[in-house]
Design a protein around this motif. Structure first.
Motif, PDB file in Angstrom:
ATOM      1  N   CYS A  38     -38.979  30.612   3.424  1.00  0.00           N
ATOM      2  CA  CYS A  38     -38.413  30.126   4.691  1.00  0.00           C
ATOM      3  C   CYS A  38     -39.266  28.968   5.200  1.00  0.00           C
ATOM      4  O   CYS A  38     -40.469  28.898   4.913  1.00  0.00           O
ATOM      5  N   THR A  40     -40.389  28.831   7.977  1.00  0.00           N
ATOM      6  CA  THR A  40     -41.446  29.496   8.741  1.00  0.00           C
ATOM      7  C   THR A  40     -42.670  29.766   7.863  1.00  0.00           C
ATOM      8  O   THR A  40     -43.807  29.691   8.336  1.00  0.00           O
ATOM      9  N   HIS A  60     -40.224  37.203   4.563  1.00  0.00           N
ATOM     10  CA  HIS A  60     -39.500  38.118   5.453  1.00  0.00           C
ATOM     11  C   HIS A  60     -38.023  38.185   5.088  1.00  0.00           C
ATOM     12  O   HIS A  60     -37.201  38.554   5.918  1.00  0.00           O
ATOM     13  N   GLU A  61     -37.699  37.802   3.862  1.00  0.00           N
ATOM     14  CA  GLU A  61     -36.295  37.794   3.439  1.00  0.00           C
ATOM     15  C   GLU A  61     -36.189  38.418   2.056  1.00  0.00           C
ATOM     16  O   GLU A  61     -37.138  38.347   1.271  1.00  0.00           O
ATOM     17  N   ASP A 149     -32.160  36.287   7.197  1.00  0.00           N
ATOM     18  CA  ASP A 149     -32.696  35.474   8.287  1.00  0.00           C
ATOM     19  C   ASP A 149     -31.786  34.320   8.671  1.00  0.00           C
ATOM     20  O   ASP A 149     -31.273  34.278   9.791  1.00  0.00           O
TER      21      ASP A 149
HETATM   22 ZN   LIG Z   1     -37.291  32.842   8.096  1.00  0.00          ZN
END
Ligand SMILES: [Zn+2]
Ligand SMILES: [Zn+2]
Length: 346
Positions: A38, A40, A60-61, A149
């Motif tokens: 990501c 992020t 986080h994915e 996300d």
């Molecule tokens: Zn993300």
């Protein structure tokens, strides 16, 4: 197991780490099948997110197979295929009861942030009953990864907060993955025009195939004028900010017709200049937010039925062993013509 570990600003390593174990009865351990990187994660690597400490496994994915469950997990069984939400939620606290899962007092965005994440062969998911979703075997796996996300982020924070209506003119500032997610999901509400705005002509051209009706390249200095040529002199009904820098927020606040919505999705690291002296009289609404993933079940149904095909966002695929190269490509997205990269585990 192998995992992509943050080693401090500018440093990362594909390292050997201990396999996670159940620490709470509500936990599940998931064996990863596919993950992604990501924007992020790039912010974290730059050092923009100081809450992430050296040693943290990023990500986080993704999707995976349930490997083990805690004694209090009732919705999932070992061996089931699951979608992992970027937001972990207990389902019981005050914020969860308002569906503000991003602000769960025992969760929120913690994966690859405050606890170890999904760029690893195995991940521990707290509050598994609320933070995982069942994935049918015939659902496109790459499309499903986009549901962790970017799809709910573009939809909830861009399209829903922006109150897109049939016949509206919508401008999306930023043709990155989240801007594309907003572009795809804005079409649920049949806006008349969707204007995509970016500096990268290649991404703009690509957005046509995803439903953009008009393109504005913001590199020529007349971006406000060029948007208004398409939208009309008063401006747009909805401006979705999907970059997160002062210049793009500024474009948004200068193209709002009376009654318009400015939905900020971008992650900002610097203050912006809010032109309240122009805006106070225009009955506009400015919204912000972190994705709550409350719409994930609805989006998943649309991916299952192939009404929504977010797998079209995938530009590159890598084996997990080549994770460092995947970061190299994703980190140089314009040069590499990268949108979303898929990481495959074996
Ligand atoms: Zn993300
Ligand atoms: Zn909660």
């Amino acid at each position: 197991m192998k995992a992509l570990v943050f080693k401090g600003p500018g440093q990362k390593e594909l390292a050997d780490c201990p396999k996670p174990v159940i620490t709470q009865p509500t936990d599940a351990i998931v064996k990863m099948v596919k993950s992604t990187i990501c924007g992020t994660d790039l912010h974290i690597l730059k050092g923009d997110v100081p809450a992430v400490t050296p040693g943290r496994i990023l990500g986080h994915e993704g999707i995976g197979i349930v490997e083990e469950i805690g004694s209090a997990v009732s919705n999932f069984k070992k061996g089931e295929k699951v979608l992992i939400s970027c937001v972990t939620s207990c389902g019981k606290c005050d914020n969860c009861k308002k569906q503000l899962y991003a602000h769960c007092t025992d969760g929120g965005w913690i994966l690859g942030h405050l606890i170890d994440g999904t760029q690893a062969e195995y991940v521990r998911i707290p509050h598994a009953d609320n933070s995982l979703y069942h994935l049918k075997n015939d659902v496109d796996e790459e499309g499903a990864v986009m549901l962790s996300d970017i799809l709910p982020t573009g939809f909830e924070i861009g399209v829903l907060n922006g109150k897109v209506n049939p016949g509206d003119t919508v401008a999306i500032i930023g043709a990155g993955p989240v801007g594309f997610a907003a572009l795809l999901t804005a079409q649920f509400f049949a806006p008349a025009k969707i204007i995509m705005v970016d500096l990268d002509q290649q991404r703009l051209e690509l957005s046509r195939g995803f439903g953009a009706t008009d393109l504005v390249n913001s590199s020529d200095g007349n971006v406000i004028e060029n948007i208004k040529k398409i939208a009309g002199p008063e401006g747009v009904d909805v401006a979705i900010e999907a970059v997160g820098i002062p210049a793009t927020f500024d474009i948004c606040q200068k193209i709002l017709k009376p009654g318009a919505h400015l939905a900020n999705v971008g992650v900002h690291g610097k203050p912006v200049e809010l032109h309240i002296e122009e805006l106070w009289i225009r009955n506009v609404t400015i919204t912000t937010g972190l994705v709550c993933t409350s719409t994930t079940p609805m989006l998943l149904k649309n991916v299952e039925s192939k009404r929504l095909k977010p797998e079209k966002l995938v530009s590159h695929r890598f084996d997990f062993a080549d994770m460092m190269q995947a970061y190299e490509v994703f980190g140089n997205a314009a040069r590499e013509k990268a949108m979303k990269v898929i990481i495959n585990f074996n």
